[in-house]
Design a protein around this motif. Structure first.
Motif: not given
Length: 135
Positions: A44-60
């Motif tokens: 599967e081609f995944r063009p962009f996977v974040r180092r820090l997902p959005e939920f973890k960003f807001w939680y932190s």
């Protein structure tokens, strides 16, 4: 407005910059690991996977703000400092860090944000095609 606790605010600001950089960075850095493209048809081609997902960003971020709020109840953290210097240094740090991150994004052609569904231009029929389709 409460005056003081500039060190706590400054530390919170630096932590937010660190979270933002992790949020904007890809999980696999193309500068270190090279570009990762699928090698088989089943990959599967995944063009962009974040180092820090959005939920973890807001939680932190929420945890950090709560901890900073609790620290303001202790007078030991109310260190007297000249706050304009801290603000200026934080702004310089933010601008230089974001400049480096944006240059990295441009160099490796990845954009961590999507702007909705991509739309392709409709083909407008030429006058020859329009006159040929009329009976």
């Amino acid at each position: 407005m409460v005056q003081g606790f500039y060190i706590i605010t400054y530390a919170l600001g630096i932590y937010i910059i660190q979270l933002l950089i992790a949020f904007l960075s890809p999980q696999v850095d193309p500068e270190v690991d090279g570009p990762t493209l699928p090698t088989r048809g089943s990959d599967e081609f995944r063009p962009f996977v974040r180092r820090l997902p959005e939920f973890k960003f807001w939680y932190s971020l929420t945890k950090a703000v709560c901890i900073a709020f609790v620290l303001t109840f202790f007078s030991a953290f109310d260190v007297p400092v000249f706050w304009p210097i801290l603000l200026f240094y934080w702004l310089v740090l933010f601008v230089s860090t974001m400049k480096r991150q944006i240059m990295h994004m441009v160099k490796y052609k990845y954009v961590p944000f999507t702007f909705g569904k991509q739309r392709y231009g409709r083909k407008v029929p030429s006058t020859d095609e329009r006159s040929a389709s009329k009976p």
